[in-house]
Design a protein around this motif. Structure first.
Motif, PDB file in Angstrom:
ATOM      1  N   PRO A 129      36.071  35.582  61.892  1.00 16.62           N
ATOM      2  CA  PRO A 129      35.480  35.280  60.578  1.00 16.62           C
ATOM      3  C   PRO A 129      36.448  35.490  59.416  1.00 16.62           C
ATOM      4  CG  PRO A 129      34.454  37.228  61.589  1.00 16.62           C
ATOM      5  CD  PRO A 129      35.367  36.654  62.615  1.00 16.62           C
ATOM      6  N   GLN A 130      37.356  36.486  59.535  1.00 19.50           N
ATOM      7  CA  GLN A 130      38.313  36.708  58.445  1.00 19.50           C
ATOM      8  C   GLN A 130      39.263  35.523  58.324  1.00 19.50           C
ATOM      9  OE1 GLN A 130      39.529  40.603  60.087  1.00 19.50           O
ATOM     10  NE2 GLN A 130      39.096  41.445  58.071  1.00 19.50           N
ATOM     11  N   GLY A 131      39.760  35.059  59.487  1.00 20.48           N
ATOM     12  CA  GLY A 131      40.639  33.890  59.486  1.00 20.48           C
ATOM     13  C   GLY A 131      39.924  32.667  58.942  1.00 20.48           C
ATOM     14  N   LYS A 132      38.665  32.487  59.360  1.00 22.98           N
ATOM     15  CA  LYS A 132      37.858  31.347  58.886  1.00 22.98           C
ATOM     16  C   LYS A 132      37.700  31.397  57.368  1.00 22.98           C
ATOM     17  CE  LYS A 132      36.128  28.690  62.358  1.00 22.98           C
ATOM     18  NZ  LYS A 132      37.508  28.557  62.889  1.00 22.98           N
ATOM     19  N   ALA A 133      37.461  32.586  56.838  1.00 25.83           N
ATOM     20  CA  ALA A 133      37.304  32.735  55.386  1.00 25.83           C
ATOM     21  C   ALA A 133      38.591  32.349  54.671  1.00 25.83           C
ATOM     22  CB  ALA A 133      36.912  34.171  55.044  1.00 25.83           C
ATOM     23  N   VAL A 134      39.716  32.772  55.226  1.00 29.73           N
ATOM     24  CA  VAL A 134      41.002  32.466  54.596  1.00 29.73           C
ATOM     25  C   VAL A 134      41.277  30.967  54.654  1.00 29.73           C
ATOM     26  CG1 VAL A 134      43.498  32.787  54.724  1.00 29.73           C
ATOM     27  CG2 VAL A 134      41.979  34.740  55.077  1.00 29.73           C
ATOM     28  N   VAL A 135      41.038  30.336  55.816  1.00 31.03           N
ATOM     29  CA  VAL A 135      41.344  28.908  55.942  1.00 31.03           C
ATOM     30  C   VAL A 135      40.419  28.082  55.047  1.00 31.03           C
ATOM     31  CG1 VAL A 135      39.887  28.092  57.884  1.00 31.03           C
ATOM     32  CG2 VAL A 135      42.231  27.272  57.654  1.00 31.03           C
ATOM     33  N   GLY A 136      39.228  28.611  54.738  1.00 32.22           N
ATOM     34  CA  GLY A 136      38.347  27.941  53.802  1.00 32.22           C
ATOM     35  C   GLY A 136      38.798  28.104  52.360  1.00 32.22           C
ATOM     36  N   ALA A 137      39.393  29.248  52.055  1.00 31.09           N
ATOM     37  CA  ALA A 137      39.801  29.541  50.676  1.00 31.09           C
ATOM     38  C   ALA A 137      41.106  28.836  50.300  1.00 31.09           C
ATOM     39  CB  ALA A 137      39.959  31.055  50.500  1.00 31.09           C
ATOM     40  N   LEU A 138      42.004  28.695  51.260  1.00 34.42           N
ATOM     41  CA  LEU A 138      43.346  28.175  50.943  1.00 34.42           C
ATOM     42  C   LEU A 138      43.333  26.812  50.233  1.00 34.42           C
ATOM     43  CD1 LEU A 138      45.459  29.320  54.053  1.00 34.42           C
ATOM     44  CD2 LEU A 138      45.701  30.110  51.703  1.00 34.42           C
ATOM     45  N   PRO A 139      42.590  25.793  50.757  1.00 38.17           N
ATOM     46  CA  PRO A 139      42.619  24.495  50.076  1.00 38.17           C
ATOM     47  C   PRO A 139      42.085  24.561  48.643  1.00 38.17           C
ATOM     48  CG  PRO A 139      41.510  24.332  52.208  1.00 38.17           C
ATOM     49  CD  PRO A 139      41.750  25.775  51.955  1.00 38.17           C
ATOM     50  N   ARG A 140      41.066  25.387  48.430  1.00 38.55           N
ATOM     51  CA  ARG A 140      40.517  25.545  47.083  1.00 38.55           C
ATOM     52  C   ARG A 140      41.544  26.119  46.121  1.00 38.55           C
ATOM     53  NH1 ARG A 140      36.061  27.773  49.935  1.00 38.55           N
ATOM     54  NH2 ARG A 140      36.548  29.856  49.150  1.00 38.55           N
ATOM     55  N   LEU A 141      42.533  26.819  46.670  1.00 40.00           N
ATOM     56  CA  LEU A 141      43.554  27.448  45.830  1.00 40.00           C
ATOM     57  C   LEU A 141      44.846  26.642  45.820  1.00 40.00           C
ATOM     58  CD1 LEU A 141      42.706  31.018  47.061  1.00 40.00           C
ATOM     59  CD2 LEU A 141      42.384  30.212  44.729  1.00 40.00           C
ATOM     60  N   GLY A 142      44.779  25.426  46.376  1.00 41.50           N
ATOM     61  CA  GLY A 142      45.937  24.534  46.281  1.00 41.50           C
ATOM     62  C   GLY A 142      46.826  24.510  47.507  1.00 41.50           C
ATOM     63  N   PHE A 143      46.452  25.267  48.542  1.00 37.74           N
ATOM     64  CA  PHE A 143      47.269  25.284  49.761  1.00 37.74           C
ATOM     65  C   PHE A 143      46.594  24.391  50.797  1.00 37.74           C
ATOM     66  CE2 PHE A 143      47.866  29.362  47.632  1.00 37.74           C
ATOM     67  CZ  PHE A 143      49.244  29.367  47.475  1.00 37.74           C
ATOM     68  N   THR A 144      47.057  23.145  50.886  1.00 38.09           N
ATOM     69  CA  THR A 144      46.355  22.156  51.713  1.00 38.09           C
ATOM     70  C   THR A 144      47.043  21.904  53.056  1.00 38.09           C
ATOM     71  OG1 THR A 144      47.589  20.470  50.517  1.00 38.09           O
ATOM     72  CG2 THR A 144      45.354  20.932  49.744  1.00 38.09           C
ATOM     73  N   GLN A 145      48.161  22.571  53.293  1.00 37.54           N
ATOM     74  CA  GLN A 145      48.951  22.274  54.496  1.00 37.54           C
ATOM     75  C   GLN A 145      48.451  22.992  55.748  1.00 37.54           C
ATOM     76  OE1 GLN A 145      49.901  23.845  51.806  1.00 37.54           O
ATOM     77  NE2 GLN A 145      51.610  22.849  50.790  1.00 37.54           N
TER      78      GLN A 145
END
Lengths: 97, 97
Positions: B17-33
């Motif tokens: 769940p922690q990894g899932k939360a991070v991968v969900g947050a990254l694109p919203r913060l401009g990290f789309t790769q």
């Protein structure tokens, strides 16, 4: 498939209760050699293609802005781990799957 | 002063769940790769002397018995990190102290 590994540790001056708990438990379990333990975090970031210098730079930025709290944590390493990874998931690499 | 680094990751088939939360947050913060993120643990074990093969073997045993839960986690690496460490704490090594 590329993989970047980001390693984050609590700063030395920051109390690390998890590490303290581990260092207290180890001698009771027969491990008497270890004088200190710190517990930090390890992230694996997957990318579809290769890990280019741009991707590594983005990972470094993500490490600073999202994956760590700069007040209490240090980024210890941001490394291209694609060579370790191949196309196999972690457990298979470690021969444990 | 020697240092052993133990790296532990959730098994691929285990929900992270922690990894899932991070991968969900990254694109919203401009990290789309980044297409996937897993979050694991990184331990630094300090020893007074050098990291001998015996110490490394004890660290491996401690990794299996204390630092990881073999049901849900894989030990990714147990490495002698004394060379990285010198006598300086982590933050100084990273030039961030």
């Amino acid at each position: 498939m590329g993989r970047v590994v980001v390693e984050v540790m609590p700063k030395p001056e920051i109390l690390d209760p998890q590490g303290k708990a581990v260092v207290g438990a180890l001698p009771r379990l027969g491990f008497t050699q270890f004088t200190g333990v710190r517990q930090g975090k390890r992230f694996e970031l997957e990318v579809d293609g290769e890990v280019t210098p741009e991707i590594l730079e983005q990972a470094r930025k993500a490490a600073e802005e999202v994956l760590s709290n700069p007040i209490i944590e240090d980024i210890v390493a941001v490394t291209d781990a694609s060579a370790d990874a191949g196309t196999a998931p972690v457990a298979q690499r470690a021969g444990l799957a």
